[in-house]
Write a protein that holds these residues in place. Structure first.
Motif, short mmCIF file in Angstrom:
data_model
loop_
_atom_site.label_atom_id
_atom_site.label_comp_id
_atom_site.label_asym_id
_atom_site.label_seq_id
_atom_site.Cartn_x
_atom_site.Cartn_y
_atom_site.Cartn_z
N SER A 31 0.83 -1.21 0.00
CA SER A 31 0.00 0.00 0.00
C SER A 31 0.86 1.26 0.00
O SER A 31 0.59 2.20 -0.74
N TYR A 32 1.89 1.28 0.85
CA TYR A 32 2.79 2.43 0.89
C TYR A 32 3.47 2.65 -0.46
O TYR A 32 3.60 3.78 -0.93
N CYS A 33 3.91 1.57 -1.07
CA CYS A 33 4.58 1.68 -2.37
C CYS A 33 3.65 2.24 -3.43
O CYS A 33 4.05 3.08 -4.24
N ARG A 34 2.41 1.80 -3.42
CA ARG A 34 1.43 2.32 -4.38
C ARG A 34 1.20 3.81 -4.17
O ARG A 34 1.23 4.60 -5.12
N ILE A 35 1.01 4.21 -2.92
CA ILE A 35 0.79 5.62 -2.60
C ILE A 35 1.98 6.48 -3.02
O ILE A 35 1.83 7.53 -3.64
N LEU A 36 3.19 6.01 -2.68
CA LEU A 36 4.39 6.76 -3.06
C LEU A 36 4.56 6.86 -4.57
O LEU A 36 4.89 7.93 -5.10
N ALA A 37 4.34 5.76 -5.27
CA ALA A 37 4.48 5.76 -6.73
C ALA A 37 3.46 6.71 -7.36
O ALA A 37 3.80 7.48 -8.27
N GLN A 38 2.23 6.69 -6.88
CA GLN A 38 1.21 7.58 -7.43
C GLN A 38 1.56 9.04 -7.14
O GLN A 38 1.37 9.91 -8.00
N ARG A 47 7.09 12.31 -13.78
CA ARG A 47 5.90 11.98 -14.57
C ARG A 47 6.19 11.06 -15.74
O ARG A 47 5.43 10.13 -16.03
N ARG A 48 7.31 11.29 -16.44
CA ARG A 48 7.64 10.45 -17.60
C ARG A 48 8.30 9.13 -17.21
O ARG A 48 8.36 8.21 -18.00
N ILE A 49 8.79 9.05 -15.98
CA ILE A 49 9.47 7.84 -15.52
C ILE A 49 8.47 6.86 -14.91
O ILE A 49 8.48 5.67 -15.22
N ILE A 50 7.63 7.35 -14.03
CA ILE A 50 6.70 6.48 -13.30
C ILE A 50 5.35 6.48 -14.04
O ILE A 50 4.45 7.25 -13.74
N THR A 51 5.27 5.59 -14.99
CA THR A 51 4.04 5.40 -15.76
C THR A 51 3.07 4.55 -14.93
O THR A 51 3.48 3.94 -13.94
N PRO A 52 1.80 4.48 -15.33
CA PRO A 52 0.88 3.61 -14.60
C PRO A 52 1.36 2.16 -14.54
O PRO A 52 1.22 1.49 -13.51
N GLU A 53 1.96 1.66 -15.61
CA GLU A 53 2.48 0.28 -15.61
C GLU A 53 3.65 0.13 -14.65
O GLU A 53 3.76 -0.86 -13.93
N TYR A 54 4.53 1.11 -14.62
CA TYR A 54 5.67 1.09 -13.71
C TYR A 54 5.18 1.09 -12.26
O TYR A 54 5.68 0.31 -11.43
N ILE A 58 5.77 -1.77 -9.33
CA ILE A 58 6.29 -1.47 -8.00
C ILE A 58 5.37 -2.09 -6.95
O ILE A 58 5.83 -2.75 -6.01
N TYR A 59 4.07 -1.88 -7.11
CA TYR A 59 3.10 -2.44 -6.18
C TYR A 59 3.15 -3.97 -6.17
O TYR A 59 3.18 -4.60 -5.11
N LEU A 60 3.22 -4.55 -7.34
CA LEU A 60 3.22 -6.01 -7.47
C LEU A 60 4.46 -6.65 -6.86
O LEU A 60 4.38 -7.67 -6.19
N THR A 61 5.62 -6.05 -7.07
CA THR A 61 6.87 -6.69 -6.66
C THR A 61 7.36 -6.26 -5.27
O THR A 61 8.30 -6.87 -4.75
N SER A 62 6.75 -5.28 -4.66
CA SER A 62 7.23 -4.80 -3.36
C SER A 62 7.30 -5.88 -2.28
O SER A 62 8.21 -5.82 -1.43
N PRO A 63 6.44 -6.90 -2.27
CA PRO A 63 6.58 -7.94 -1.23
C PRO A 63 7.88 -8.73 -1.34
O PRO A 63 8.27 -9.41 -0.39
N LEU A 64 8.56 -8.65 -2.45
CA LEU A 64 9.80 -9.40 -2.61
C LEU A 64 10.94 -8.86 -1.74
O LEU A 64 11.95 -9.52 -1.57
N HIS A 65 10.76 -7.69 -1.15
CA HIS A 65 11.83 -7.13 -0.32
C HIS A 65 12.10 -8.02 0.89
O HIS A 65 13.19 -7.97 1.46
N ASP A 66 11.17 -8.84 1.30
CA ASP A 66 11.34 -9.73 2.45
C ASP A 66 11.55 -11.19 2.05
O ASP A 66 11.42 -12.07 2.88
N ILE A 67 11.92 -11.43 0.83
CA ILE A 67 12.01 -12.80 0.33
C ILE A 67 13.06 -13.62 1.08
O ILE A 67 12.93 -14.83 1.20
N ALA A 68 14.08 -12.98 1.62
CA ALA A 68 15.12 -13.72 2.34
C ALA A 68 14.55 -14.48 3.53
O ALA A 68 15.09 -15.51 3.93
#
Length: 87
Positions: A31-38, A47-54, A58-68
């Motif tokens: 949720s935090y990642c989505r809010i920050l990205a938006q 604006r040109r870097i963080i597209t809706p797909e980007y 970010i939202y989709l892959t953020s849980p991987l930070h704890d994969i260890a």
């Protein structure tokens, strides 16, 4: 949903299975990642870097930070590192 997306969503569930608090943590981080990205996407500088797909990725892959946590013993991920003596 693509196979990649399913794999990304399922892998952090391994960490969650060891620690119930991890699941809530992963959802908060998403949720935090989505809010920050938006927010950043609305700024001229990004604006040109963080597209809706980007932002979606970010939202989709953020849980991987704890994969260890799913790869290493619980003690090594949840305990503070031992203090090393100086020589």
């Amino acid at each position: 949903m693509e196979t990649r997306d399913v794999a990304i969503l399922r892998w952090p569930k391994l960490a969650e299975s060891r620690d119930s608090e991890t699941g809530a943590h992963l959802e908060r981080v998403r949720s935090y990642c989505r809010i920050l990205a938006q927010h950043l996407a609305g700024m001229d500088k990004y604006r040109r870097i963080i597209t809706p797909e980007y932002a979606r990725l970010i939202y989709l892959t953020s849980p991987l930070h704890d994969i260890a946590k799913s790869e290493f013993p619980t003690a090594s991920c949840s305990s503070p590192a031992p203090e090393r003596s100086r020589v």
